[in-house]
Design a protein around this motif. Sequence first.
Motif, PDB file in Angstrom:
ATOM      1  N   ALA A 124     -31.160  -9.392  51.918  1.00 39.72           N
ATOM      2  CA  ALA A 124     -31.743 -10.913  52.741  1.00 39.72           C
ATOM      3  C   ALA A 124     -31.830 -11.186  50.372  1.00 39.72           C
ATOM      4  O   ALA A 124     -31.123 -12.746  49.583  1.00 39.72           O
ATOM      5  CB  ALA A 124     -32.813 -11.598  52.870  1.00 39.72           C
ATOM      6  N   ARG A 125     -32.283 -10.609  49.837  1.00 39.56           N
ATOM      7  CA  ARG A 125     -32.482 -11.227  48.247  1.00 39.56           C
ATOM      8  C   ARG A 125     -31.820 -11.301  47.686  1.00 39.56           C
ATOM      9  O   ARG A 125     -31.395 -11.876  46.793  1.00 39.56           O
ATOM     10  CB  ARG A 125     -33.872 -10.709  47.601  1.00 39.56           C
ATOM     11  N   GLU A 126     -30.356 -10.484  47.649  1.00 40.03           N
ATOM     12  CA  GLU A 126     -28.931 -10.255  47.519  1.00 40.03           C
ATOM     13  C   GLU A 126     -28.207 -11.398  47.989  1.00 40.03           C
ATOM     14  O   GLU A 126     -27.316 -11.003  47.879  1.00 40.03           O
ATOM     15  CB  GLU A 126     -28.820  -9.084  46.966  1.00 40.03           C
ATOM     16  N   SER A 127     -28.334 -12.544  48.841  1.00 37.72           N
ATOM     17  CA  SER A 127     -27.700 -12.751  49.095  1.00 37.72           C
ATOM     18  C   SER A 127     -26.404 -13.834  48.574  1.00 37.72           C
ATOM     19  O   SER A 127     -25.709 -14.476  49.174  1.00 37.72           O
ATOM     20  CB  SER A 127     -28.003 -13.893  49.662  1.00 37.72           C
ATOM     21  N   ASP A 128     -26.485 -13.927  47.418  1.00 38.40           N
ATOM     22  CA  ASP A 128     -25.438 -14.145  46.201  1.00 38.40           C
ATOM     23  C   ASP A 128     -24.080 -13.719  46.919  1.00 38.40           C
ATOM     24  O   ASP A 128     -22.950 -13.894  46.962  1.00 38.40           O
ATOM     25  CB  ASP A 128     -25.606 -14.330  45.126  1.00 38.40           C
ATOM     26  N   PRO A 181     -18.828 -12.037  49.755  1.00 38.24           N
ATOM     27  CA  PRO A 181     -19.433 -11.784  49.574  1.00 38.24           C
ATOM     28  C   PRO A 181     -19.637  -9.846  50.337  1.00 38.24           C
ATOM     29  O   PRO A 181     -18.666 -10.654  51.439  1.00 38.24           O
ATOM     30  CB  PRO A 181     -20.685 -11.846  49.790  1.00 38.24           C
ATOM     31  N   ASP A 218     -20.558  -8.158  53.837  1.00 41.87           N
ATOM     32  CA  ASP A 218     -21.028  -8.492  54.735  1.00 41.87           C
ATOM     33  C   ASP A 218     -21.647  -6.585  54.847  1.00 41.87           C
ATOM     34  O   ASP A 218     -21.656  -5.201  54.761  1.00 41.87           O
ATOM     35  CB  ASP A 218     -20.349  -8.616  55.824  1.00 41.87           C
ATOM     36  N   HIS A 250     -24.428  -9.626  52.429  1.00 42.97           N
ATOM     37  CA  HIS A 250     -24.647 -11.245  53.494  1.00 42.97           C
ATOM     38  C   HIS A 250     -25.827 -10.160  55.017  1.00 42.97           C
ATOM     39  O   HIS A 250     -24.462  -9.348  55.125  1.00 42.97           O
ATOM     40  CB  HIS A 250     -23.098 -11.811  54.453  1.00 42.97           C
ATOM     41  N   LEU A 251     -26.570  -9.932  54.805  1.00 45.37           N
ATOM     42  CA  LEU A 251     -26.906  -9.916  55.740  1.00 45.37           C
ATOM     43  C   LEU A 251     -26.555  -9.507  57.656  1.00 45.37           C
ATOM     44  O   LEU A 251     -26.679 -10.562  58.164  1.00 45.37           O
ATOM     45  CB  LEU A 251     -28.380  -9.442  56.243  1.00 45.37           C
ATOM     46  N   ARG A 252     -26.255  -8.865  58.336  1.00 47.04           N
ATOM     47  CA  ARG A 252     -25.084  -9.221  59.660  1.00 47.04           C
ATOM     48  C   ARG A 252     -25.673  -8.891  61.210  1.00 47.04           C
ATOM     49  O   ARG A 252     -25.409  -9.433  61.617  1.00 47.04           O
ATOM     50  CB  ARG A 252     -23.661  -8.851  59.449  1.00 47.04           C
ATOM     51  N   HIS A 305     -33.870 -12.732  60.364  1.00 43.36           N
ATOM     52  CA  HIS A 305     -32.624 -13.305  59.934  1.00 43.36           C
ATOM     53  C   HIS A 305     -31.697 -13.963  61.114  1.00 43.36           C
ATOM     54  O   HIS A 305     -31.422 -12.830  61.856  1.00 43.36           O
ATOM     55  CB  HIS A 305     -33.027 -12.123  59.798  1.00 43.36           C
TER      56      HIS A 305
END
Length: 245
Positions: A163-167, A132, A134, A170-172, A202
């Motif tokens: 966060a809705r696209e977490s596949d 994914p 980052d 990745h929200l860092r 988060h």
Amino acid sequence: MDRRDEIAASLTAVSGRIDAACRAAGRPRDEVRLLAVTKTFPATDAALLTDLGVTGLAENRDQEAAAKAREVARLRPEAGVRWHMVGRLQRNKARSVARWAAEVQSVDSLRLVDALAGAVRTARDAGERDAPMDVLLQTSLDDDPARGGCPVDGLGRLAEAVARESDVLHLRGLMAVAPLGADPEPAFERLARAAEALRRDHPGATEISAGMTGDLEQAIGYGSTCVRVGTALLGGRGLASPQHG
Ligand SMILES: *Cc1c(COP(=O)(O)O)cnc(C)c1O
């Protein structure tokens, strides 16, 4: 001095500055990573940086970065470079960025989140990447839309979209550039507060990317976990390439 010795000496100086800033802030040294900003410098310089152990490299333009990433992969196939996009990104470049960047630090709009998520999915399906992406949200600290970045009060919505696209995303954390020609400390303090607010919703978003050649000490004092250094490592870029371009 050959170029390798020159870059080695600059790296020693920059590492010393980061060490001292961490000590002054009472922070462990391993909380702060160094990204070398290689924009406008040749792939051979990037290769020398990897020889010296610097494998976090950053660029601000897709076209230059895509070519350089290919060239560095050819020069140092075993180096394990991690490329970072830190410049303004147009949606039509998302597809290309998904091929070379491990991390995009300049995400500042909902439309860009959509474009990046789609691009990473396409790249994954095409077998061009596994991991994914980052993502750091670029935060505007001077509320000047011309300089990019999401206003602080828009970060929550943007974070939810990532966060809705977490596949695939990745929200860092957050990234910012200090306002031009002003004391950076109030801006970095504002960024630290925004990062703290973001972590409440988060908890994995722990990164604060702030601090460049001129202000890395102040940024580390306000909790930066990632300094992005170009000039102090590789030298001046000249007038053709503005400091914040
Ligand atoms: C160019 C650039 C840097 C590095 O700036 P220096 O002052 O040369 O260290 C850092 N962050 C971004 C977003 C940049 O475009």
